[in-house]
Design a protein around this motif. Sequence first.
Motif, short mmCIF file in Angstrom:
data_model
loop_
_atom_site.label_atom_id
_atom_site.label_comp_id
_atom_site.label_asym_id
_atom_site.label_seq_id
_atom_site.Cartn_x
_atom_site.Cartn_y
_atom_site.Cartn_z
N GLY A 10 -4.10 -6.24 -2.84
CA GLY A 10 -4.91 -7.17 -3.20
C GLY A 10 -5.05 -7.28 -4.85
N PRO A 11 -4.54 -8.60 -5.39
CA PRO A 11 -4.48 -9.55 -4.62
C PRO A 11 -2.74 -9.49 -4.11
CG PRO A 11 -4.83 -10.37 -6.92
CD PRO A 11 -4.84 -8.61 -6.69
N LYS A 190 -6.60 -10.27 0.23
CA LYS A 190 -5.97 -9.33 0.83
C LYS A 190 -5.06 -9.77 1.88
CE LYS A 190 -8.48 -6.25 -1.99
NZ LYS A 190 -9.27 -5.28 -1.96
N ALA A 191 -5.55 -9.43 3.29
CA ALA A 191 -4.52 -10.07 4.33
C ALA A 191 -4.74 -11.55 4.47
CB ALA A 191 -4.73 -8.96 5.41
N LEU A 192 -5.94 -11.91 3.94
CA LEU A 192 -5.98 -13.52 4.38
C LEU A 192 -5.30 -14.33 3.11
CD1 LEU A 192 -9.73 -13.43 5.15
CD2 LEU A 192 -7.70 -13.17 6.56
N MET A 193 -4.40 -14.00 2.52
CA MET A 193 -3.38 -14.70 1.57
C MET A 193 -3.90 -15.51 0.76
SD MET A 193 -0.35 -14.98 4.73
CE MET A 193 -1.39 -15.96 5.73
N LEU A 194 -4.98 -15.45 0.05
CA LEU A 194 -5.55 -16.35 -0.82
C LEU A 194 -5.79 -15.54 -2.00
CD1 LEU A 194 -8.40 -17.66 1.61
CD2 LEU A 194 -6.45 -18.96 0.66
N PRO A 195 -6.06 -16.40 -3.18
CA PRO A 195 -6.56 -15.93 -4.34
C PRO A 195 -7.85 -15.08 -4.14
CG PRO A 195 -6.00 -18.24 -4.72
CD PRO A 195 -5.86 -18.05 -3.24
N LEU A 330 -0.74 9.19 -6.69
CA LEU A 330 -0.01 8.58 -5.68
C LEU A 330 0.36 6.93 -6.15
CD1 LEU A 330 -2.56 6.83 -4.31
CD2 LEU A 330 -3.22 9.03 -3.29
N PHE A 331 1.07 6.43 -5.36
CA PHE A 331 1.13 5.11 -5.68
C PHE A 331 1.11 4.34 -4.14
CE2 PHE A 331 5.71 4.81 -4.11
CZ PHE A 331 6.11 6.08 -4.16
N ARG A 332 0.84 2.86 -4.19
CA ARG A 332 0.46 2.47 -2.82
C ARG A 332 1.22 1.18 -2.87
NH1 ARG A 332 -5.37 1.22 -3.51
NH2 ARG A 332 -4.65 1.35 -5.74
N ILE A 333 2.01 1.01 -1.59
CA ILE A 333 2.46 -0.14 -1.22
C ILE A 333 2.00 -1.16 -0.09
CG2 ILE A 333 4.77 -1.08 -0.63
CD1 ILE A 333 6.16 1.37 -1.49
N ALA A 334 1.65 -2.29 -0.51
CA ALA A 334 1.03 -3.17 0.38
C ALA A 334 2.03 -3.85 1.42
CB ALA A 334 -0.12 -4.12 -0.15
N HIS A 335 1.51 -3.78 2.70
CA HIS A 335 2.62 -4.71 3.59
C HIS A 335 1.60 -5.50 4.53
CE1 HIS A 335 1.73 -0.76 5.44
NE2 HIS A 335 2.61 -0.49 4.46
N MET A 336 0.76 -6.65 3.89
CA MET A 336 -0.15 -7.32 4.71
C MET A 336 0.10 -8.52 4.26
SD MET A 336 -3.66 -6.47 2.78
CE MET A 336 -3.56 -4.73 2.44
N GLY A 337 -0.63 -9.52 4.73
CA GLY A 337 -0.63 -10.87 4.55
C GLY A 337 0.66 -11.53 4.42
#
Length: 395
Positions: A10-11, A190-195, A330-337
């Motif tokens: 996010g975003p 986030k997962a809803l793919m909007l600003p 730590l580091f974080r990789i998103a895989h959503m949306g």
Amino acid sequence: MDKRYLFTPGPTPLPPQVQEALSRPIIHHRTTQYRALFKRVLEGLKQVFQTTQPVLVLTSSGTGAMEAAVANLLSPGDQALVVLGGKFAERWEELCRAYGVTVATVEVAYGDAVDLPRVRAALKAQPGTKAVFATLCETSTGVVHDIQGLAAIVNGTPAVLVVDAISGLGADECQTEAWGVDIVVSGSQKALMLPPGLAFLSLSEKARHLIEQSKSPRYYFDLRRSLKALEDDDTPFTSSVSLVVALDEALKLILERGVAGVIQRCQTMSQATRQACQAMKLELFAKRPSNGLTAIVSPPSVDCKKLIKLLQDRHQVTVAGGQGSMAGKLFRIAHMGYIAPSDLLVALGALELSLAELGYPVTLGQGLGAAQTVFGSVKPASTGAAPAPAHSVRA
Ligand SMILES: *Cc1c(COP(=O)(O)O)cnc(C)c1O
């Protein structure tokens, strides 16, 4: 000139259909045209929230809906229980305190998921608890909590269960109604793919009953107003027209694949990411990992901040670092949306290159191969039949 890739929880990247919708001429919000669109959006949201109960749309970032939940459910002096475990769960505690609510907590170590018997015990010790606040996906640690199990406990008490699913909804399973979650809160970016800019909130009958009783001060976030306006598919104040028009497009995309398909795809990507980490001998931070993002412990030999900077500067791959006391660790990789399996291969390939450059012992292709194996083993239907165009935006 450089393509940029966004892998932050996010975003998240925007689909072209959403970007196009955002650029359309504005329309007035008190028109039959907008009313019809808003009505469709409200129905679509119910499907994503997996509920037949009302879902409210608020103009704010996700935290606005969290605050609305606290202010509308509880009065000063009321007793609440907060399930901790990360930066976002702590926000529930802070919000409750801001509204004069008496807070008990169930402590959860960062990276762990909630131990359900402890919640049962806490509720037994505090039978006057009016609300339990929890988090579906704790974005700061990458943990997904057992909300179904939590709901089974809370449903046997007079308390309502309020869940922050700001990053979880649309990535992790969230059966709002079937599980008996009274309020599910989500956000647009986030997962809803909007600003960023929209927040959502589902309300059970039990929650709506409490809203009538709260003595906390509220005005813009007075959900009684929102519920009244909802009777006419309307909002009490000016709707965030462009974001709602874009939401209509995002919901079409989600419902085209189906909520189950969208969640399945996130799950496959999280599996692929974890397999890649294992192949690269990278330690995972979350004991119960979410589908939407993977939190990876920075190896002791690697400077985490340098790694994140290298990914950014050399490969235009943006990942998130750790928050608060987890910064630098730590580091974080998103895989959503709108992040697709093929995008993830970009992130993992860049991660290997960056780790190698920083002297970490990795053989190029090691992690990528492990992720490819996961993607290669799933049937096309669950990775999505429609080819997804590249999500990158121009610099
Ligand atoms: C992003 C996020 C929030 C904060 O939402 P804002 O939109 O920044 O207000 C809260 N909780 C979780 C779990 C999140 O991922």
